[in-house]
Design a protein around this motif. Structure first.
Motif, mmCIF file in Angstrom:
data_model
loop_
_atom_site.group_PDB
_atom_site.id
_atom_site.type_symbol
_atom_site.label_atom_id
_atom_site.label_comp_id
_atom_site.label_asym_id
_atom_site.label_seq_id
_atom_site.Cartn_x
_atom_site.Cartn_y
_atom_site.Cartn_z
ATOM 1 N N SER A 154 0.928 -0.966 0.110
ATOM 2 C CA SER A 154 -0.386 -0.266 0.289
ATOM 3 C C SER A 154 1.084 1.278 -0.086
ATOM 4 C CB SER A 154 -1.202 -0.230 1.262
ATOM 5 O OG SER A 154 -1.820 -1.610 0.923
ATOM 6 N N GLN A 155 2.075 0.883 0.468
ATOM 7 C CA GLN A 155 3.043 2.667 0.454
ATOM 8 C C GLN A 155 3.720 2.952 -0.128
ATOM 9 O OE1 GLN A 155 2.962 5.176 3.640
ATOM 10 N NE2 GLN A 155 1.884 3.834 4.951
ATOM 11 N N THR A 156 3.689 1.870 -1.169
ATOM 12 C CA THR A 156 4.668 2.421 -2.049
ATOM 13 C C THR A 156 3.897 2.761 -3.532
ATOM 14 O OG1 THR A 156 4.734 -0.168 -3.202
ATOM 15 C CG2 THR A 156 6.615 0.990 -1.754
ATOM 16 N N THR A 157 2.701 2.347 -3.240
ATOM 17 C CA THR A 157 1.846 2.734 -3.916
ATOM 18 C C THR A 157 0.314 4.271 -3.687
ATOM 19 O OG1 THR A 157 -0.794 1.397 -3.470
ATOM 20 C CG2 THR A 157 0.995 0.355 -4.499
ATOM 21 N N ASP A 158 -0.945 4.029 -4.325
ATOM 22 C CA ASP A 158 -1.645 4.924 -3.871
ATOM 23 C C ASP A 158 -2.550 4.925 -3.155
ATOM 24 O OD1 ASP A 158 -3.044 3.102 -5.074
ATOM 25 O OD2 ASP A 158 -3.974 4.458 -6.589
ATOM 26 N N GLU A 159 -2.600 3.783 -2.394
ATOM 27 C CA GLU A 159 -3.578 3.343 -1.565
ATOM 28 C C GLU A 159 -2.984 3.786 0.459
ATOM 29 O OE1 GLU A 159 -5.035 -0.997 -2.528
ATOM 30 O OE2 GLU A 159 -3.555 -0.734 -0.044
ATOM 31 N N LEU A 160 -1.931 4.335 0.673
ATOM 32 C CA LEU A 160 -1.489 4.817 2.027
ATOM 33 C C LEU A 160 -0.619 5.456 2.313
ATOM 34 C CD1 LEU A 160 -1.702 1.863 4.194
ATOM 35 C CD2 LEU A 160 -3.212 3.313 3.658
ATOM 36 N N ILE A 161 -0.622 6.610 2.895
ATOM 37 C CA ILE A 161 0.899 7.740 3.538
ATOM 38 C C ILE A 161 0.914 7.232 4.619
ATOM 39 C CG2 ILE A 161 0.780 9.457 1.294
ATOM 40 C CD1 ILE A 161 -0.802 11.023 3.110
ATOM 41 N N CYS A 162 1.723 8.016 5.120
ATOM 42 C CA CYS A 162 1.837 7.755 6.640
ATOM 43 C C CYS A 162 1.977 9.970 7.843
ATOM 44 C CB CYS A 162 2.849 7.162 7.242
ATOM 45 S SG CYS A 162 2.978 6.079 9.548
ATOM 46 N N SER A 163 1.433 9.336 8.569
ATOM 47 C CA SER A 163 2.042 10.623 8.808
ATOM 48 C C SER A 163 2.750 11.008 10.113
ATOM 49 C CB SER A 163 0.206 10.593 9.675
ATOM 50 O OG SER A 163 -0.597 11.247 9.353
ATOM 51 N N TRP A 164 3.704 10.258 9.995
ATOM 52 C CA TRP A 164 4.714 10.120 11.386
ATOM 53 C C TRP A 164 5.812 10.459 10.129
ATOM 54 C CZ3 TRP A 164 3.487 3.872 12.814
ATOM 55 C CH2 TRP A 164 2.426 4.375 13.101
ATOM 56 N N GLY A 165 6.602 11.201 10.274
ATOM 57 C CA GLY A 165 8.231 11.876 9.587
ATOM 58 C C GLY A 165 8.738 10.246 9.791
ATOM 59 N N ASP A 166 9.038 10.284 10.852
ATOM 60 C CA ASP A 166 10.254 8.989 10.642
ATOM 61 C C ASP A 166 11.393 9.129 9.932
ATOM 62 O OD1 ASP A 166 10.927 6.640 11.821
ATOM 63 O OD2 ASP A 166 9.698 5.126 10.697
ATOM 64 N N SER A 167 12.949 9.770 10.125
ATOM 65 C CA SER A 167 13.670 10.251 9.297
ATOM 66 C C SER A 167 13.013 10.719 7.816
ATOM 67 C CB SER A 167 14.481 9.418 10.225
ATOM 68 O OG SER A 167 14.674 9.742 11.048
ATOM 69 N N GLY A 168 11.473 10.272 7.427
ATOM 70 C CA GLY A 168 11.558 9.929 5.793
ATOM 71 C C GLY A 168 11.346 8.980 5.466
ATOM 72 N N ARG A 169 11.851 7.789 5.923
ATOM 73 C CA ARG A 169 12.044 6.402 5.575
ATOM 74 C C ARG A 169 10.510 6.054 4.510
ATOM 75 N NH1 ARG A 169 12.584 1.804 9.945
ATOM 76 N NH2 ARG A 169 11.696 3.534 11.420
ATOM 77 N N TRP A 170 9.014 6.643 5.660
ATOM 78 C CA TRP A 170 7.710 6.270 4.900
ATOM 79 C C TRP A 170 7.600 7.286 3.754
ATOM 80 C CZ3 TRP A 170 5.076 2.664 7.251
ATOM 81 C CH2 TRP A 170 5.152 2.240 8.688
ATOM 82 N N ALA A 171 8.265 8.678 3.614
ATOM 83 C CA ALA A 171 8.164 9.052 2.159
ATOM 84 C C ALA A 171 9.484 8.662 1.564
ATOM 85 C CB ALA A 171 8.420 10.783 2.181
ATOM 86 N N LYS A 172 10.203 7.880 1.607
ATOM 87 C CA LYS A 172 10.894 6.910 0.784
ATOM 88 C C LYS A 172 10.324 5.616 0.250
ATOM 89 C CE LYS A 172 15.552 6.527 1.198
ATOM 90 N NZ LYS A 172 16.784 5.548 2.238
ATOM 91 N N LEU A 173 9.098 5.435 0.973
ATOM 92 C CA LEU A 173 8.472 4.298 0.267
ATOM 93 C C LEU A 173 7.690 4.868 -0.783
ATOM 94 C CD1 LEU A 173 7.488 2.072 3.000
ATOM 95 C CD2 LEU A 173 9.204 1.617 1.881
ATOM 96 N N ASN A 174 6.202 5.438 -0.249
ATOM 97 C CA ASN A 174 6.544 6.764 -0.892
ATOM 98 C C ASN A 174 6.281 7.059 -2.628
ATOM 99 O OD1 ASN A 174 4.319 7.851 1.222
ATOM 100 N ND2 ASN A 174 3.484 6.318 0.355
ATOM 101 N N THR A 175 7.428 7.449 -2.435
ATOM 102 C CA THR A 175 7.801 7.899 -3.403
ATOM 103 C C THR A 175 9.016 7.060 -4.414
ATOM 104 O OG1 THR A 175 10.222 8.641 -2.320
ATOM 105 C CG2 THR A 175 8.194 10.725 -3.050
ATOM 106 N N LEU A 176 8.924 6.003 -3.571
ATOM 107 C CA LEU A 176 10.282 5.423 -4.515
ATOM 108 C C LEU A 176 11.419 5.234 -4.461
ATOM 109 C CD1 LEU A 176 8.351 3.706 -7.124
ATOM 110 C CD2 LEU A 176 7.880 2.811 -4.992
ATOM 111 N N ASN A 177 11.852 6.099 -3.048
ATOM 112 C CA ASN A 177 13.437 6.402 -3.559
ATOM 113 C C ASN A 177 14.386 5.093 -2.758
ATOM 114 O OD1 ASN A 177 15.906 7.969 -2.725
ATOM 115 N ND2 ASN A 177 15.025 9.367 -1.032
#
Length: 494
Positions: free
Chosen positions: A78-101
């Protein structure tokens, strides 16, 4: 009654033999110091070892595998697609999943390889050991079939994340402490191996189990795994054949749709006929459901008055949520508004939240903290109907049968039938939408977007500067590549 898989897990971990990965750069899984030849003496020993292998479905803890933490297959789908994002910053790890970084030091991506490769080797050794046990012949065939289905399933998880990898299916190689890493096989070889394991398993697996064995691979679950493989490879004819076999199980009364969508995910309705495979959860074991803790906001007050742990992390982006028809009954589990103190209703969008609350699962009435005993969904029969609708459309276009299958799912959701005059491409687009509406946060989205060729495009459209074509595959762990003496090659672009 909850599955004994959970209750025997700790016992199993204390007695299973020392088994190691085929890849000598990985840490060996050591369970104890008993010699292999002293452990497998009877059917009970074989079942204990098999039960431990099932723990691979959660990668050994409540948060991984089909669990609910960042390192789980389900969450990453879900996090690497359009299904989920995460409200926690967590040193950017969640954003890395969403952006495929992605990179080869991102442990949440590489840990699947590190943990699952030894488990597949263990399955290969287990097949050899069970064959030597003196026990009931029919039960032995069933246990062997379960191991093959598990090996196929875990191999498929690896294949979807990394492409073909050097899984071990030769017991002599697996048991040889001097075995050296092998080069990665071709995709064709790995596909054939997964297919063979599933087909062999289907022959001897039962269609159902008693409640005490719920959560184990059945004939239908192995068929579903095979259907997933064929659809990934766009082998539409083969997918149609195995899907028809699954439909015969509905005709036999094994599977059906639950009348109300929200009831599928309630603890009081576990083991319902829509479930093809589930993770049987039990709090105060190593396998429990933490989904609600990850998604529910801290100020959520359940109408029942029950207090639960709530960390407010995962959200469905408004851009995705807004694709739903407002009349869709499935929105009951996807909250744009929710109750707070004193019965007040909070509008999540107006309050500035990043998205809707993907509640999905009902509350365990005996839970007070993060641990719930509600079973986690792996596969269910609605997925079969939508998959078959897609397969038929790819082969013959939108036939009446393809319409009937997708409309069964839409009818339960309170939605009208589709326009009966759609083109093949427009019908495919409707299937793409319906799979989102029906199966959100059940681990299908990543595979679906990759199959449709939209996985990278989604990230680009959402503004990612990292979404290149090679990100369809995860990187292998750097350690596995570096210590293989050139035998194991990294995936392109890493």
């Amino acid at each position: 009654m909850k599955n004994i898989i959970n209750k025997t897990a700790f016992f199993c971990l204390s007695i299973i033999t020392t088994l190691t990965s085929c890849e000598k750069d990985l840490e060996p899984e050591v369970f104890n110091k008993l010699a292999p030849e002293t452990f497998f003496k009877n059917g009970a020993d074989a079942k204990a070892a098999l039960t431990n292998l099932y723990m691979g479905m959660m990668e050994g803890s409540a948060g991984l595998g089909y669990g609910t933490q960042q390192g789980s297959w389900m969450v990453q789908s879900s996090q690497t697609t359009d299904e989920l994002i995460c409200s926690w910053g967590d040193s950017g790890r969640w954003a890395k999943l969403n952006t495929l970084n992605f990179d080869d030091q991102f442990n949440s991506l590489t840990d699947h390889y590190t943990k699952l490769m030894p488990k597949i080797t263990n399955a290969t050794i287990l097949l050899e050991r069970i064959n030597t046990v003196s026990m009931d012949a029919q039960l032995k065939l069933r246990y062997l079939a379960e191991v093959k289905a598990l090996r196929a399933h875990l191999s498929y998880i690896l294949y979807t994340f990394y492409g073909p990898v050097s899984i071990v299916v030769d017991p002599a190689y697996a048991l040889n402490p001097n075995s050296v890493p092998e080069a990665r096989p071709t995709s064709e070889w790995m596909i054939r191996q997964i297919e063979k394991d599933y087909k062999d398993a289907i022959i001897d697996l039962p269609t159902t189990y008693p409640a005490s064995d719920y959560g184990r691979f059945t004939k239908g679950a192995a068929m579903m795994g095979l259907l997933k493989l064929y659809m990934k490879e766009k082998k539409w004819t083969e997918a149609l054949a195995v899907g028809k076999q699954l439909q015969t199980l509905e005709a036999q009364g094994i599977y059906s749709l639950v009348p109300e969508y929200e009831d599928i995910f309630k603890i009081e309705n576990e083991q319902n006929k829509e479930m093809i495979l589930a993770i049987s959860c039990q709090k105060q074991t190593s396998v429990y459901n933490m989904w609600l803790a990850h998604v529910m906001p801290g100020n959520y007050v359940d109408p029942s008055g029950q207090s639960i742990e709530a960390w407010g992390g995962y959200k469905m982006p408004w851009k995705t949520y807004d694709k739903f028809n407002p009349a869709d009954k499935r929105l009951k589990q996807l909250l744009a508004k929710y109750p707070t103190d004193g019965g007040a209703i909070l509008d999540a969008r107006a309050a500035g939240m990043e998205g809707a609350i993907p509640k999905k699962y009902g509350i365990d009435p005996d839970a007070s903290g993060e641990e719930h005993s509600t079973d986690l969904v792996v596969w269910r029969y609605a997925d079969v109907l939508l998959s078959m609708s897609e397969v038929i459309n790819e082969i013959n276009g939108p036939t009446q049968e393809a319409y009937d299958l997708i409309n069964r799912v839409r009818t339960r959701a309170g939605l009208p039938n589709l326009d009966p005059n759609l083109s093949k491409d427009l019908f495919r687009n409707k299937i793409m939408d319906e799979r989102l509406f029906e199966l959100w946060c059940e681990g299908s989205r990543r595979d679906d977007l990759i199959r449709w060729g939209t996985y990278i495009k989604r990230a680009i459209d959402d503004g990612s500067a990292f979404a290149t074509e090679n990100k369809i595959l995860y990187p292998l762990p750097r350690k596995a590549v570096d210590e293989s003496n050139g035998k194991i090659t990294q995936n392109p672009g890493y």
